[in-house]
Design an enzyme around this catalytic site. Structure first.
Site, PDB file in Angstrom:
ATOM      1  N   THR A 135       0.863  -1.191   0.000  1.00  0.00           N
ATOM      2  CA  THR A 135       0.000   0.000   0.000  1.00  0.00           C
ATOM      3  C   THR A 135       0.893   1.233   0.000  1.00  0.00           C
ATOM      4  O   THR A 135       1.558   1.530   0.999  1.00  0.00           O
ATOM      5  CB  THR A 135      -0.908   0.030   1.249  1.00  0.00           C
ATOM      6  OG1 THR A 135      -1.643  -1.182   1.320  1.00  0.00           O
ATOM      7  CG2 THR A 135      -1.869   1.208   1.183  1.00  0.00           C
ATOM      8  N   LYS A 167      -7.131   1.877  -3.008  1.00  0.00           N
ATOM      9  CA  LYS A 167      -6.722   1.277  -1.731  1.00  0.00           C
ATOM     10  C   LYS A 167      -6.728   2.310  -0.609  1.00  0.00           C
ATOM     11  O   LYS A 167      -7.180   2.028   0.511  1.00  0.00           O
ATOM     12  CB  LYS A 167      -5.319   0.659  -1.897  1.00  0.00           C
ATOM     13  CG  LYS A 167      -4.697   0.140  -0.633  1.00  0.00           C
ATOM     14  CD  LYS A 167      -5.461  -1.024  -0.030  1.00  0.00           C
ATOM     15  CE  LYS A 167      -4.899  -1.394   1.341  1.00  0.00           C
ATOM     16  NZ  LYS A 167      -5.765  -2.311   2.061  1.00  0.00           N
ATOM     17  N   LYS A 195       0.082   5.081   8.513  1.00  0.00           N
ATOM     18  CA  LYS A 195       0.697   5.446   7.223  1.00  0.00           C
ATOM     19  C   LYS A 195      -0.388   5.600   6.147  1.00  0.00           C
ATOM     20  O   LYS A 195      -0.379   6.556   5.371  1.00  0.00           O
ATOM     21  CB  LYS A 195       1.712   4.348   6.848  1.00  0.00           C
ATOM     22  CG  LYS A 195       2.333   4.414   5.476  1.00  0.00           C
ATOM     23  CD  LYS A 195       1.719   3.436   4.473  1.00  0.00           C
ATOM     24  CE  LYS A 195       1.714   2.003   4.890  1.00  0.00           C
ATOM     25  NZ  LYS A 195       1.148   1.088   3.913  1.00  0.00           N
TER      26      LYS A 195
HETATM   27  P1  NAP Z   1       5.116  -6.073   7.862  1.00  0.00           P
HETATM   28  O1  NAP Z   1       4.811  -7.364   8.507  1.00  0.00           O
HETATM   29  O2  NAP Z   1       5.523  -4.915   8.712  1.00  0.00           O
HETATM   30  O3  NAP Z   1       6.223  -6.335   6.730  1.00  0.00           O
HETATM   31  C1  NAP Z   1       6.853  -5.274   6.088  1.00  0.00           C
HETATM   32  C2  NAP Z   1       7.825  -5.794   5.064  1.00  0.00           C
HETATM   33  O4  NAP Z   1       8.482  -4.668   4.442  1.00  0.00           O
HETATM   34  C3  NAP Z   1       8.929  -6.676   5.656  1.00  0.00           C
HETATM   35  O5  NAP Z   1       9.282  -7.669   4.737  1.00  0.00           O
HETATM   36  C4  NAP Z   1      10.070  -5.663   5.825  1.00  0.00           C
HETATM   37  O6  NAP Z   1      11.345  -6.259   5.857  1.00  0.00           O
HETATM   38  C5  NAP Z   1       9.888  -4.864   4.553  1.00  0.00           C
HETATM   39  N1  NAP Z   1      10.580  -3.580   4.617  1.00  0.00           N
HETATM   40  C6  NAP Z   1      10.298  -2.526   5.416  1.00  0.00           C
HETATM   41  N2  NAP Z   1      11.147  -1.511   5.180  1.00  0.00           N
HETATM   42  C7  NAP Z   1      11.993  -1.937   4.217  1.00  0.00           C
HETATM   43  C8  NAP Z   1      13.090  -1.350   3.543  1.00  0.00           C
HETATM   44  N3  NAP Z   1      13.489  -0.085   3.796  1.00  0.00           N
HETATM   45  N4  NAP Z   1      13.719  -2.074   2.594  1.00  0.00           N
HETATM   46  C9  NAP Z   1      13.314  -3.333   2.317  1.00  0.00           C
HETATM   47  N5  NAP Z   1      12.288  -3.953   2.918  1.00  0.00           N
HETATM   48  C10 NAP Z   1      11.632  -3.255   3.854  1.00  0.00           C
HETATM   49  O7  NAP Z   1       3.879  -5.513   7.044  1.00  0.00           O
HETATM   50  P2  NAP Z   1       2.639  -6.276   6.350  1.00  0.00           P
HETATM   51  O8  NAP Z   1       1.508  -6.309   7.311  1.00  0.00           O
HETATM   52  O9  NAP Z   1       3.117  -7.518   5.682  1.00  0.00           O
HETATM   53  O10 NAP Z   1       2.239  -5.175   5.255  1.00  0.00           O
HETATM   54  C11 NAP Z   1       2.960  -4.997   4.061  1.00  0.00           C
HETATM   55  C12 NAP Z   1       2.207  -4.000   3.191  1.00  0.00           C
HETATM   56  O11 NAP Z   1       0.870  -4.490   2.972  1.00  0.00           O
HETATM   57  C13 NAP Z   1       2.039  -2.614   3.817  1.00  0.00           C
HETATM   58  O12 NAP Z   1       2.092  -1.656   2.773  1.00  0.00           O
HETATM   59  C14 NAP Z   1       0.646  -2.675   4.426  1.00  0.00           C
HETATM   60  O13 NAP Z   1       0.069  -1.383   4.543  1.00  0.00           O
HETATM   61  C15 NAP Z   1      -0.076  -3.536   3.396  1.00  0.00           C
HETATM   62  N6  NAP Z   1      -1.236  -4.284   3.904  1.00  0.00           N
HETATM   63  C16 NAP Z   1      -1.181  -4.944   5.101  1.00  0.00           C
HETATM   64  C17 NAP Z   1      -2.305  -5.646   5.538  1.00  0.00           C
HETATM   65  C18 NAP Z   1      -2.321  -6.366   6.858  1.00  0.00           C
HETATM   66  O14 NAP Z   1      -3.417  -6.653   7.338  1.00  0.00           O
HETATM   67  N7  NAP Z   1      -1.193  -6.698   7.471  1.00  0.00           N
HETATM   68  C19 NAP Z   1      -3.457  -5.680   4.743  1.00  0.00           C
HETATM   69  C20 NAP Z   1      -3.467  -5.024   3.514  1.00  0.00           C
HETATM   70  C21 NAP Z   1      -2.341  -4.328   3.097  1.00  0.00           C
HETATM   71  P3  NAP Z   1      11.972  -6.768   7.253  1.00  0.00           P
HETATM   72  O15 NAP Z   1      11.382  -8.113   7.499  1.00  0.00           O
HETATM   73  O16 NAP Z   1      13.427  -6.778   7.006  1.00  0.00           O
HETATM   74  O17 NAP Z   1      11.569  -5.754   8.315  1.00  0.00           O
END
Ligand code: NAP
Length: 287
Positions: free
Chosen positions: A96, A171, A239
């Protein structure tokens, strides 16, 4: 058979890539913190050291990272996606992010001969595990069509909205509504409790009326118990509110309700709830 790459193995990426593997797709993974690749390697994934190497060894690469800063870093950074893109390769960012970042990534990918699709998802940890996400796609139509078998494994429905930017806009609108619904629920629960009502009773009454919804039904009982298992990290919800408010500025749309909700998420972040579920905003609201 097509080869797929997956960059970013957090809560969502981990579950989505696992579903591709379960369906016997060939998947190569990378994550900034390499240890998060292990369980997928055990399930049959290959691993590469950099995003560029994953893209170079895949036909279509998905990326699922936190925010615009991360999306730019893995695309434009050293050994990033752009260094692996060659003619015809597909890059699908399912994170997102704001439309402007997505459009810039799209242009850079196509300037290098590749094809770009943005496909942010609606749905959280459980739908990601169940292969029941909703993809909000925009960008290269031929890539969208080619990616449908993978999207059908990871999701229950895909929309296609045209040029890059429109999936990101959709989104942010959806999550802005969700984020304000959550703070409205929290304020109601908190007010009710302070006024002597039982919070479970409030949920029961809500569930019988026209504003009954799956989110209140799923999260409400856990919130009443003070239980906030992280499905959607609060820092990502804030965010999304911030990015939606910026979109409001860009489009001359005042967003009073979302602006107020954003303050509650900021307050919760300041209180240390960054990595808690976004429903933990209740803790900040009730104080
Ligand atoms: P998350 O568990 O916090 O995972 C974030 C990912 O991004 C991890 O793989 C992290 O790597 C990586 N990352 C962060 N900063 C980085 C950087 N500077 N360089 C490279 N990799 C980086 O988040 P998530 O819940 O999976 O969400 C991921 C995305 O999907 C977000 O945009 C979120 O808004 C969206 N989303 C989430 C949900 C939900 O319910 N969780 C639903 C819909 C959409 P590390 O492992 O090294 O930290």
């Amino acid at each position: 058979m097509k080869k797929y790459g997956f960059l970013g193995l957090g809560i969502m990426g981990q579950a989505m890539a696992a579903n591709l593997l379960k369906a016997d797709f060939t998947v190569t993974v990378w994550n900034r913190t390499a240890s998060k690749c292990e369980s997928l390697i055990n399930k049959g994934a290959s691993h590469r050291e950099t995003p560029a190497e994953v893209v170079a060894s895949s036909d279509i690469t998905f990326a699922m990272v936190s925010d615009p800063v991360a999306a730019r870093k893995i695309c434009f950074g050293k050994q990033g996606v752009l260094e692996g893109i060659t003619m015809g390769k597909g890059y699908i960012d399912v994170s997102t992010i704001d439309p402007q970042t997505s459009i810039e990534i799209s242009q850079a990918i196509s300037n290098n001969g590749g094809r770009f699709l943005e496909a942010p998802v609606s749905g959280s940890k459980k739908p990601a595990e169940d292969g029941a996400l909703v993809f909000l796609c925009a960008g290269d139509k031929s890539l969208y069509q080619e990616a449908i078998p993978a999207l059908e494994i990871m999701g229950k429905k895909s929309f296609y909205f045209g040029d890059a930017g429109f999936g990101a806009r959709m989104k942010l609108v959806i999550n802005m509504i969700m984020g304000t619904m959550m703070t409205a629920l929290c304020e109601g629960l908190s007010l009710g409790k302070k006024a002597g009502l039982n919070m479970s009773d409030i949920l029961d009454v809500l569930d019988q009326g026209v504003i009954a919804n799956q989110m209140f039904r799923l999260k409400g009982p856990m919130m009443v118990e003070g239980n906030f298992p992280t499905a959607f990290p609060l820092k990502h919800m804030q965010k999304d509110m911030r990015l939606a408010l910026l979109m409001g500025d860009d489009n001359g749309q005042a967003l009073y309700t979302a602006g107020a909700a954003n303050f509650s998420y900021i307050k919760a972040r300041n209180k240390g709830f960054d990595d808690g579920d976004f429903s933990a905003v209740l803790q900040a609201i009730k104080e």
